[in-house]
Design a protein around this motif. Structure first.
Motif, mmCIF file in Angstrom:
data_model
loop_
_atom_site.group_PDB
_atom_site.id
_atom_site.type_symbol
_atom_site.label_atom_id
_atom_site.label_comp_id
_atom_site.label_asym_id
_atom_site.label_seq_id
_atom_site.Cartn_x
_atom_site.Cartn_y
_atom_site.Cartn_z
ATOM 1 N N TYR A 181 27.099 16.852 13.166
ATOM 2 C CA TYR A 181 27.067 15.836 12.117
ATOM 3 C C TYR A 181 26.335 16.420 10.911
ATOM 4 O O TYR A 181 25.102 16.421 10.850
ATOM 5 C CB TYR A 181 26.349 14.568 12.601
ATOM 6 C CG TYR A 181 27.006 13.950 13.803
ATOM 7 C CD1 TYR A 181 27.992 12.974 13.673
ATOM 8 C CD2 TYR A 181 26.664 14.363 15.094
ATOM 9 C CE1 TYR A 181 28.604 12.413 14.781
ATOM 10 C CE2 TYR A 181 27.274 13.810 16.212
ATOM 11 C CZ TYR A 181 28.242 12.837 16.045
ATOM 12 O OH TYR A 181 28.860 12.291 17.145
ATOM 13 N N TYR B 141 20.710 12.037 14.944
ATOM 14 C CA TYR B 141 21.885 12.698 14.346
ATOM 15 C C TYR B 141 21.522 13.724 13.276
ATOM 16 O O TYR B 141 22.282 14.647 13.024
ATOM 17 C CB TYR B 141 22.804 11.639 13.711
ATOM 18 C CG TYR B 141 23.552 10.796 14.704
ATOM 19 C CD1 TYR B 141 24.788 11.205 15.211
ATOM 20 C CD2 TYR B 141 23.037 9.583 15.135
ATOM 21 C CE1 TYR B 141 25.483 10.426 16.121
ATOM 22 C CE2 TYR B 141 23.730 8.793 16.045
ATOM 23 C CZ TYR B 141 24.954 9.222 16.539
ATOM 24 O OH TYR B 141 25.636 8.455 17.445
ATOM 25 N N LEU C 19 28.628 11.661 9.215
ATOM 26 C CA LEU C 19 27.332 11.011 9.439
ATOM 27 C C LEU C 19 27.284 9.671 8.706
ATOM 28 O O LEU C 19 26.793 8.671 9.256
ATOM 29 C CB LEU C 19 26.188 11.913 8.970
ATOM 30 C CG LEU C 19 24.774 11.356 9.200
ATOM 31 C CD1 LEU C 19 24.552 11.005 10.659
ATOM 32 C CD2 LEU C 19 23.715 12.359 8.719
ATOM 33 N N ASP D 260 21.699 17.280 14.330
ATOM 34 C CA ASP D 260 22.821 17.623 15.204
ATOM 35 C C ASP D 260 23.864 18.383 14.389
ATOM 36 O O ASP D 260 24.396 17.855 13.407
ATOM 37 C CB ASP D 260 23.425 16.345 15.790
ATOM 38 C CG ASP D 260 24.429 16.619 16.889
ATOM 39 O OD1 ASP D 260 25.133 17.654 16.797
ATOM 40 O OD2 ASP D 260 24.538 15.808 17.821
#
Length: 530
Positions: free
Chosen positions: A302, A296, A309, A299
């Motif tokens: 996020y 994550y 997150l 990404d």
């Protein structure tokens, strides 16, 4: 005056006597009926609805709801206080469950009320619906389905049991020191889950037993969550604004959890930075690249320091810690009460242990045997014992849905748009027509059938009847990981140690959305003579 009144009533005395007798008999009948069945039928009072009945039975809420559902054909409707317009449909009927979770899934989202109740996980797949949920679940499925991550999680769990849990229990056995079952399981799974999510071991399971304030904050989320489920939203929102009661405790828990996530992320950044510069001392402590956070952190959907997150990471921590950490104490409690099940599990493990005898993984005494996920994967009796625990003590005791459009349940009950639907998983495992007259007994054999070759195999039970891992489009994506972890931990403890629950204790569920043990249930362990 009195004489005049007596003379005026004299002609009506026979009728008054008969009426009084009838009223007395009716009242006596009602009193008898209420005393005999008051735990079976909730009273939907005028103006205040079901609230007084719930409050009066909070001490045994799960069993109270189970009795009500059993007496009412597995489903009933109720109301909150009239000013709140709160309407509830409560069920554990598998046909209703299949309708809600699968057949008419789109009409029964979790809804914004659910998202508000668990606002600590706002925006994460646990609290959202529709396309955003489907996108997040697709990403989660790709992460939890990655063979490298699964292998890393299996290795971390195995190592934590071998190097942490078994040495700790062996030490407790040598001094005959009692252990608190729920606390130990929670510490173990907090560490195992944090290693999977962040690649960092918080070290909660260690000989000095450090403070568990972060884990306690997670418990608070689930305890106050049940409170929010059972009172009108206007009530708990007013308490939140005033910062009083459970809401004050919850606000503090939110602060602790967000602080923990920030701290873990900073540890990962620091370790990664030093690792990148080749610092040999720090390189040994650098987190594994196979963790959930790494999927994550870069990404763009996020924000690395954003609320979403944080919500996702807290969701993973809750899901990973709670499924296994809540099941294990009930599993070992039921084994302590049913020695024949312990015998059955050890009988299944014996051939594997014999093969390992010459080269078994040892903790220094040459007798401790560990079982890998590959060893335990085919063990059906062990899995039956774990599933039987999940049937009677599902980690998540209730599921909540919201009705989008008016509908009629398979049971014939009508629900209206805006109604809240509560599904009692705890009650479902205790319905005689689903599981037989022995439904309240711990009997792993109910999960087994005989194959064509004469060996035992797991009996198929549809998810709308056994809801521990959810059902339909929201089926638990980490089920395979949870079963692997449960089997790894259970096999190691059952083979190497005897667990004895101390007598004279009240063993019951905590009042929470999470079916943890209440009252610090204590047990003693002793090294098994093999």
């Amino acid at each position: 005056m009195e004489l005049a009144l007596t003379m005026a009533l004299t002609p009506f005395l026979p009728e008054l006597a008969v009426s009084s007798l009838i009223i007395l008999l009716v009242l006596l009948y009602i009193a008898y009926w209420r005393s005999k069945y008051q735990s079976l039928f909730p009273i939907d009072w005028p103006l205040v609805g079901l609230l007084p009945s719930l409050v009066a039975n909070l001490h045994n809420l799960h069993d109270y709801v189970t009795d009500v559902l059993a007496a009412s054909g597995q489903s009933f409707t109720a109301h909150g206080p009239v000013a709140t317009n709160m309407r509830l449909f409560i069920t554990c009927d598998p046909d209703n469950v299949r309708h809600i979770f699968t057949s008419n899934h789109e009409n029964y989202p979790k809804g914004h009320e659910f998202a508000e109740i668990f606002d600590i996980m706002a925006g994460a797949f646990f609290t959202i619906d529709g396309d955003p949920c489907r996108r997040q679940r697709a990403k989660t499925q790709s992460i939890l389905g990655d063979p490298r991550l699964v292998a890393s999680m299996a290795s971390n769990c195995y190592d934590k049991v071998r190097n942490g849990l078994l040495p700790f229990l062996t030490c407790m056995a040598s001094t005959r020191t009692p252990i608190e079952m729920q606390d130990l399981a929670t510490r173990l799974m907090f560490d195992v889950t944090a290693m999977a999510v962040f690649g960092v071991d918080p070290g909660c399971l260690s000989t000095d037993m450090p403070s568990m304030h972060v884990s306690t904050a997670m418990d608070t989320i689930m305890e106050v969550g049940l409170f929010r489920h059972t009172v009108p939203a206007s009530c708990w929102k007013a308490m939140r604004r005033l910062d009083i009661g459970p809401e004050r405790k919850l606000a503090a828990a939110h602060t602790v959890l967000h602080g923990f996530v920030s701290e873990m992320m900073e540890k990962v950044r620091t370790a990664t930075h030093h690792h990148g510069h080749g610092d040999d001392a720090e390189e040994k402590q650098a987190p594994s690249s196979m963790d959930i956070l790494s999927s994550y952190i870069n990404d763009p959907d996020y924000n690395a320091d954003g609320d979403l997150l944080h919500s996702m990471l807290i969701t993973y921590m809750v899901a990973g810690r709670d499924t296994v950490g809540t099941t294990l104490p009930w599993f070992f409690y039921n084994l302590a009460m049913n020695p024949h099940v312990v015998f059955g599990i050890r009988e299944e493990l014996a051939p594997i242990a014999s093969r390992k005898a010459a080269t078994s993984t040892s903790n220094g005494d040459g007798t401790t045997v560990m079982f890998s996920p590959e060893d335990t994967k085919p063990l059906v009796y062990l899995q039956a014992a774990l599933f039987e625990t999940l049937r009677l003590y599902p980690p998540g005791s209730i599921e909540r849905k919201t009705v989008v459009a008016d509908d009629v349940m398979p049971s014939g009950h009508e629900v209206r748009a805006g109604d809240a639907v509560l599904i009692s998983l705890y009650s479902m495992g205790r319905m005689e027509n689903l599981w037989g007259n022995d439904c309240r007994e711990y009997r792993p054999e109910r999960w087994l059938s005989v194959s064509n070759h004469g060996s035992s195999k797991l009996r198929y039970v549809p998810s709308h009847k056994f809801l521990a891992f959810n059902s339909g489009p929201r089926m638990c994506l980490g089920k395979h990981i949870a079963v692997m972890q449960l089997k790894t931990i259970a096999a190691a403890v059952v083979w190497n140690l005897d667990v004895e629950v101390l007598e004279g204790q009240t063993v019951e569920p905590k009042l929470s959305c999470l079916l943890q043990m209440k009252n610090r249930v204590m047990a003693k362990v002793k090294k098994r003579a093999i």
